[in-house]
Design an enzyme around this catalytic site. Structure first.
Site, PDB file in Angstrom:
ATOM      1  N   TYR A  37     -14.367   5.494  -4.491  1.00  0.00           N
ATOM      2  CA  TYR A  37     -15.029   6.633  -4.059  1.00  0.00           C
ATOM      3  C   TYR A  37     -15.336   8.433  -5.216  1.00  0.00           C
ATOM      4  O   TYR A  37     -16.734   8.872  -4.689  1.00  0.00           O
ATOM      5  CB  TYR A  37     -13.539   7.780  -3.434  1.00  0.00           C
ATOM      6  CG  TYR A  37     -13.484   7.249  -2.571  1.00  0.00           C
ATOM      7  CD1 TYR A  37     -13.775   6.815  -1.664  1.00  0.00           C
ATOM      8  CD2 TYR A  37     -11.723   6.396  -2.691  1.00  0.00           C
ATOM      9  CE1 TYR A  37     -12.763   6.795  -0.199  1.00  0.00           C
ATOM     10  CE2 TYR A  37     -11.261   5.879  -2.177  1.00  0.00           C
ATOM     11  CZ  TYR A  37     -11.553   5.516  -0.877  1.00  0.00           C
ATOM     12  OH  TYR A  37     -10.629   5.211   0.220  1.00  0.00           O
ATOM     13  N   HIS A  72       0.765  -1.223   0.340  1.00  0.00           N
ATOM     14  CA  HIS A  72      -0.444  -0.057   0.018  1.00  0.00           C
ATOM     15  C   HIS A  72       1.059   1.332  -0.032  1.00  0.00           C
ATOM     16  O   HIS A  72       0.783   1.889   1.009  1.00  0.00           O
ATOM     17  CB  HIS A  72      -0.510   0.513   1.121  1.00  0.00           C
ATOM     18  CG  HIS A  72      -1.867   0.664   1.148  1.00  0.00           C
ATOM     19  ND1 HIS A  72      -3.310   0.615   1.525  1.00  0.00           N
ATOM     20  CD2 HIS A  72      -2.620   2.756   0.951  1.00  0.00           C
ATOM     21  CE1 HIS A  72      -4.512   1.472   0.676  1.00  0.00           C
ATOM     22  NE2 HIS A  72      -4.083   2.399   0.893  1.00  0.00           N
ATOM     23  N   ASN A  85      -2.007  -2.200  -3.536  1.00  0.00           N
ATOM     24  CA  ASN A  85      -3.251  -1.439  -3.827  1.00  0.00           C
ATOM     25  C   ASN A  85      -3.602   0.093  -5.101  1.00  0.00           C
ATOM     26  O   ASN A  85      -2.188   0.607  -4.876  1.00  0.00           O
ATOM     27  CB  ASN A  85      -3.522  -1.009  -2.304  1.00  0.00           C
ATOM     28  CG  ASN A  85      -4.626   0.512  -2.132  1.00  0.00           C
ATOM     29  OD1 ASN A  85      -5.982  -0.475  -2.163  1.00  0.00           O
ATOM     30  ND2 ASN A  85      -4.012   1.442  -2.140  1.00  0.00           N
TER      31      ASN A  85
HETATM   32  C1  PNW Z   1      -7.034   5.618  -2.017  1.00  0.00           C
HETATM   33  N1  PNW Z   1      -6.935  11.105  -5.933  1.00  0.00           N
HETATM   34  O1  PNW Z   1      -5.990   7.090  -2.216  1.00  0.00           O
HETATM   35  C2  PNW Z   1      -5.522   4.973  -0.720  1.00  0.00           C
HETATM   36  O2  PNW Z   1      -5.837   3.360  -0.905  1.00  0.00           O
HETATM   37  C3  PNW Z   1      -6.025   5.200   0.359  1.00  0.00           C
HETATM   38  O3  PNW Z   1      -4.647   4.872   0.976  1.00  0.00           O
HETATM   39  C4  PNW Z   1      -6.432   6.982   0.556  1.00  0.00           C
HETATM   40  O4  PNW Z   1      -6.561   6.866   2.159  1.00  0.00           O
HETATM   41  C5  PNW Z   1      -7.914   6.724   0.117  1.00  0.00           C
HETATM   42  O5  PNW Z   1      -8.498   5.943  -1.196  1.00  0.00           O
HETATM   43  C6  PNW Z   1      -8.813   7.910   0.769  1.00  0.00           C
HETATM   44  O6  PNW Z   1      -8.185   8.899  -0.245  1.00  0.00           O
HETATM   45  C7  PNW Z   1      -6.482   7.624  -2.986  1.00  0.00           C
HETATM   46  O7  PNW Z   1      -5.621  11.557  -5.340  1.00  0.00           O
HETATM   47  C8  PNW Z   1      -4.990   9.034  -2.954  1.00  0.00           C
HETATM   48  O8  PNW Z   1      -6.735  11.029  -6.885  1.00  0.00           O
HETATM   49  C9  PNW Z   1      -5.601   9.844  -3.350  1.00  0.00           C
HETATM   50  C10 PNW Z   1      -6.853   9.377  -4.921  1.00  0.00           C
HETATM   51  C11 PNW Z   1      -7.229   8.361  -4.823  1.00  0.00           C
HETATM   52  C12 PNW Z   1      -7.274   7.443  -4.147  1.00  0.00           C
END
Ligand code: PNW
Length: 485
Positions: free
Chosen positions: A316, A129, A173
């Site tokens: 998300y 990760h 991840n």
């Molecule tokens: C994911 N973006 O991260 C990760 O798997 C986690 O570690 C993180 O904390 C979580 O989602 C929330 O952010 C992302 O910039 C981090 O597009 C950044 C991005 C996308 C996913």
């Protein structure tokens, strides 16, 4: 009718699992205790502190390295059926290589795993990760094809030590973030800008590393341990802005998800053909004489194809996509635009923004993504391995509860109306933690963490209560979102 709430079946299927996730660098702290090696996030935070919005770092974070008993207690309070955690490669193998295995790291992860199992909570473990040993980064990291074997050596150590008790494994991840976002923005570790060559070398090496670690499990561990192994993709759902953008949206899905899913989960394997062609044309126009996305040999296609026991999905947010106009400038893919596809992305005005700049709330996106995945890769087992909301501090997080309600409702619709075999859901995250370039400011936790307190005291938010109730009843209480439907 889908959408009419009175007739809706809001109960999760029998056997459906609920969990919550964290990741090593984001929670452990103890960045230099005992023999731990330096990771690329240690290096970035120490050498370029201004790259983190609030100038914080993961040196201590939630101090889970010392507070792991409390973490297990929270998992128990919530009634989690599994807890998704990651192993720190530079903690377990301080040099990056298996010449020396840290006893302290072994003890730490053994305590955590055993402690969870004692409470009946399954450990769900990610090998990578984002915290690469700096020693390997110095040798090129994910752009060096030798990393495939370095990763497999690390995986072998982890399977050997923990495989008797860990039945759920994620190799890597979010390749999209590790390769595309890292090398096309340089806002995460390692801060190296190489959107054409670096990003695509990384893409192939990540896929090969996953496949080889999967094959290793298959050959040497599966018959005695009977676990499941997959890779977790990051999903941004793309809707076309206008009907004329439908083909572009499909290509954007392939560029975001298909790039790392088609080689593994499709029946034919290999890069998504339309994407390979589009990237080939774009980069040859820029003067590259060979494809920047390294082709797979037929043998590699066969080797990678089918290296999964379930599909792991982090989701998300969504984007609208349209053709760029003449002379328009681009933000880097995929947080901004799809320059290689001549695509500009936008937020639908009805999608609320969040504290994270890349993140707009669009619950329907998760259902559409699941349906798309089923169309592409068939009726396999889907596990949501991350989903959650980014907010300011505060214990009365009704916005987070609303978010969970809306996304979980869409997941139920995917299960019940669209027949997608979703078997588990993972809240990101168990507790507030170090949110990468956003530091400690952006909160995703079911539990609030007091980062000013040396004990890093954790306090349940309203959403923790909501989630534990959901797990207990296995039925979604729509509450306040009922009126909006
Ligand atoms: C994911 N973006 O991260 C990760 O798997 C986690 O570690 C993180 O904390 C979580 O989602 C929330 O952010 C992302 O910039 C981090 O597009 C950044 C991005 C996308 C996913």
């Amino acid at each position: 009718i889908a959408g009419s709430s009175c007739a809706e079946d809001l109960t999760f299927p029998p056997g459906f699992l609920f969990g919550a996730a964290t990741a090593a660098y984001q929670v452990e702290g103890a960045w230099n205790v005992s023999d731990k090696g330096e990771g690329i996030w240690d290096r970035l935070c120490h050498e370029r502190p201004t790259m983190i919005t609030d100038l914080t770092n993961g040196d201590v974070a939630c101090d889970s390295y010392h507070q792991w008993r409390r973490d297990i207690e929270m998992a128990e309070e919530l009634g989690l059926q599994f807890y998704r955690l990651s192993i720190s490669w530079p903690r377990l193998l301080p040099s990056g290589f298996p010449n020396h295995i840290s006893e302290d790291a072994k003890n730490y992860y053994n305590n955590l795993i055993d402690g969870l199992l004692e409470k009946g909570i399954e450990p769900f473990v990610t090998l990578y990760h984002w915290d690469l040993p700096q020693s390997l980064q110095d040798l090129g990291g994910w752009t060096n094809p030798l990393i495939v074997d370095w990763f497999v050596d690390y995986a072998r150590v982890a399977y050997t030590i923990f495989g008797d008790r860990v039945k759920w494994w994620i190799t890597i991840n979010e390749p999209l973030i590790i390769c595309d976002v890292v090398y096309s923005t340089a806002i995460l570790a390692p801060p190296i800008l190489s959107p054409a060559v670096g990003a695509h070398l990384c893409s192939k090496n990540v896929v090969m590393a996953h496949a080889k670690a999967y094959r290793l499990y298959d050959e040497e561990f599966r018959s005695k341990y009977h676990g499941k192994v997959s890779l977790a993709n990051h999903h941004v759902w793309f809707d076309p802005l206008t009907p004329a953008d439908a083909e572009l949206a499909e290509l954007a899905r392939e560029n975001c998800v298909g790039k790392y899913a088609h080689p593994i989960y499709s029946k034919v394997g290999g890069w998504p053909p339309a994407l390979e062609k589009a990237l080939g044309e774009y980069y040859s126009k820029l003067g590259y004489s060979k494809p920047v996305l390294p082709p797979f040999t037929q043998q590699e296609i066969e080797y990678v194809r089918g290296t999964f026991d379930f599909y792991a999905m982090n989701q998300y947010t969504s984007r609208l996509i349209r053709q760029a106009k003449e002379g328009e400038t681009f933000e880097p893919w995929p947080l901004g635009d799809a320059i290689q596809l001549n695509g500009k992305t936008e937020r639908d005005e009805s999608w609320p923004t969040t504290l994270s700049f890349w993140f707009f709330v669009h619950p329907e996106g998760i259902r559409r993504q699941l349906v798309w995945l089923k169309q592409q890769y068939g009726d396999i087992e889907y596990v949501i391995t991350e989903n959650g909301l980014s907010t300011e501090a505060g214990l009365d997080d009704q916005d987070r509860i609303d978010y969970y309600r809306k996304y979980l409702r869409q997941i139920l619709l995917a299960i019940k109306e669209d027949g997608v075999n979703v078997t588990g859901y993972t809240a990101w995250t168990l507790m507030d933690n170090f949110e990468w370039m956003d530091g400690l400011r952006n909160k995703f936790g079911l539990y609030e963490v007091d980062f000013n307190d040396p004990m890093r005291t954790r306090t349940p938010r309203a959403s923790a209560n909501f989630y534990s109730n959901l797990i207990k009843t296995r039925t979604l209480d729509l509450g306040t979102i009922q009126d909006e439907l």
